[in-house]
Write a protein that holds these residues in place. Structure first.
Motif, mmCIF file in Angstrom:
data_model
loop_
_atom_site.group_PDB
_atom_site.id
_atom_site.type_symbol
_atom_site.label_atom_id
_atom_site.label_comp_id
_atom_site.label_asym_id
_atom_site.label_seq_id
_atom_site.Cartn_x
_atom_site.Cartn_y
_atom_site.Cartn_z
ATOM 1 N N LEU A 100 -0.421 5.598 5.667
ATOM 2 C CA LEU A 100 -0.735 4.275 6.194
ATOM 3 C C LEU A 100 -0.636 4.271 7.722
ATOM 4 O O LEU A 100 -1.514 3.757 8.411
ATOM 5 C CB LEU A 100 0.210 3.229 5.592
ATOM 6 C CG LEU A 100 0.052 1.790 6.070
ATOM 7 C CD1 LEU A 100 -1.347 1.260 5.786
ATOM 8 C CD2 LEU A 100 1.100 0.908 5.405
ATOM 9 N N HIS B 107 0.791 -1.240 0.000
ATOM 10 C CA HIS B 107 0.000 0.000 0.000
ATOM 11 C C HIS B 107 0.818 1.282 0.000
ATOM 12 O O HIS B 107 0.366 2.307 0.488
ATOM 13 C CB HIS B 107 -1.011 -0.005 1.145
ATOM 14 C CG HIS B 107 -1.731 -1.300 1.252
ATOM 15 N ND1 HIS B 107 -2.558 -1.780 0.252
ATOM 16 C CD2 HIS B 107 -1.699 -2.260 2.198
ATOM 17 C CE1 HIS B 107 -3.015 -2.963 0.613
ATOM 18 N NE2 HIS B 107 -2.507 -3.275 1.771
ATOM 19 N N ALA C 215 -5.318 -2.648 3.853
ATOM 20 C CA ALA C 215 -5.661 -2.413 2.458
ATOM 21 C C ALA C 215 -6.438 -1.114 2.278
ATOM 22 O O ALA C 215 -6.801 -0.763 1.172
ATOM 23 C CB ALA C 215 -6.487 -3.594 1.922
ATOM 24 N N GLY C 216 -6.674 -0.417 3.391
ATOM 25 C CA GLY C 216 -7.364 0.867 3.304
ATOM 26 C C GLY C 216 -8.839 0.770 3.609
ATOM 27 O O GLY C 216 -9.526 1.770 3.673
#
Length: 145
Positions: free
Chosen positions: A83, A6, A141-142
Motif C-alpha cells: 500500500l 486494504h 482502494a488500489g
C-alpha cells in the motif's frame, strides 16, 4: 479509531500491537487519511498552499508510516508495504524534485522531504482538521486516479 483498509486482518492486528506498544493507537489510519485527503485534491500536482499545520502534513504522515514499518513483522511489513509503495508512486507523480539547497534538517530525512508541491498564488492557505473524511479514495482502494 479508524480501521486500516486494504491489508489483511493479521496485518491490522500487527499494526495495532506496534501502535499500542511503541507509538500511538490509530497512527497508521490517521496517516492514511492524511494521504487520502491530499490525493483528493484536483490537479496534476499537490497544492502547497493547502497547508494544514505542522505535524499533520503528508510528509509527516509518511514519516509515521516509515516508523511503523520499522517494527512490523516481515509478513505485515510486506502487506502494508504494498500500500505504501502505491502511495509513494502517487506522491512522487504529484510532486516535483526540490532544486533548492537542502537544509540540515531536510538532508537527514527520506526522499519525500526532498519533493515540493506546487503553490497556487491566487489561493489563501486553508486549515483543515484531522477528522475522518468518510470517503475511501480510489487510490487507497488500489485503483488509479
Amino acid at each position: 479509531m479508524h480501521r486500516v483498509p486494504h491489508v489483511s486482518s493479521l496485518t491490522r492486528a500487527a499494526i495495532r500491537r506496534v501502535e499500542e506498544r511503541r507509538l500511538r493507537p490509530g497512527l497508521v489510519a490517521d496517516a492514511l487519511i492524511t494521504f487520502e485527503r491530499a490525493f483528493s485534491q484536483s490537479g496534476r500536482y499537490l497544492d502547497a498552499s493547502r497547508v494544514w499545520e505542522p505535524g499533520l502534513e503528508i510528509e509527516d504522515a509518511r514519516d509515521d508510516l516509515d516508523e511503523v514499518m520499522r517494527y512490523l513483522p516481515k509478513g505485515a511489513s510486506a502487506d502494508l508495504g504494498r500500500l505504501i509503495t502505491r502511495m509513494d508512486a502517487e506522491f512522487e507523480r504529484r510532486t516535483l524534485p526540490d532544486p533548492g539547497q537542502m537544509s540540515e534538517w531536510t538532508a537527514g530525512r527520506w526522499w519525500w522531504w526532498r519533493r515540493m508541491r506546487e503553490r497556487q498564488p491566487s489561493e489563501p492557505s486553508h486549515a483543515c482538521g484531522r477528522g475522518a473524511t468518510g470517503v475511501r479514495s480510489e487510490f487507497l482502494a488500489g485503483g488509479s486516479k
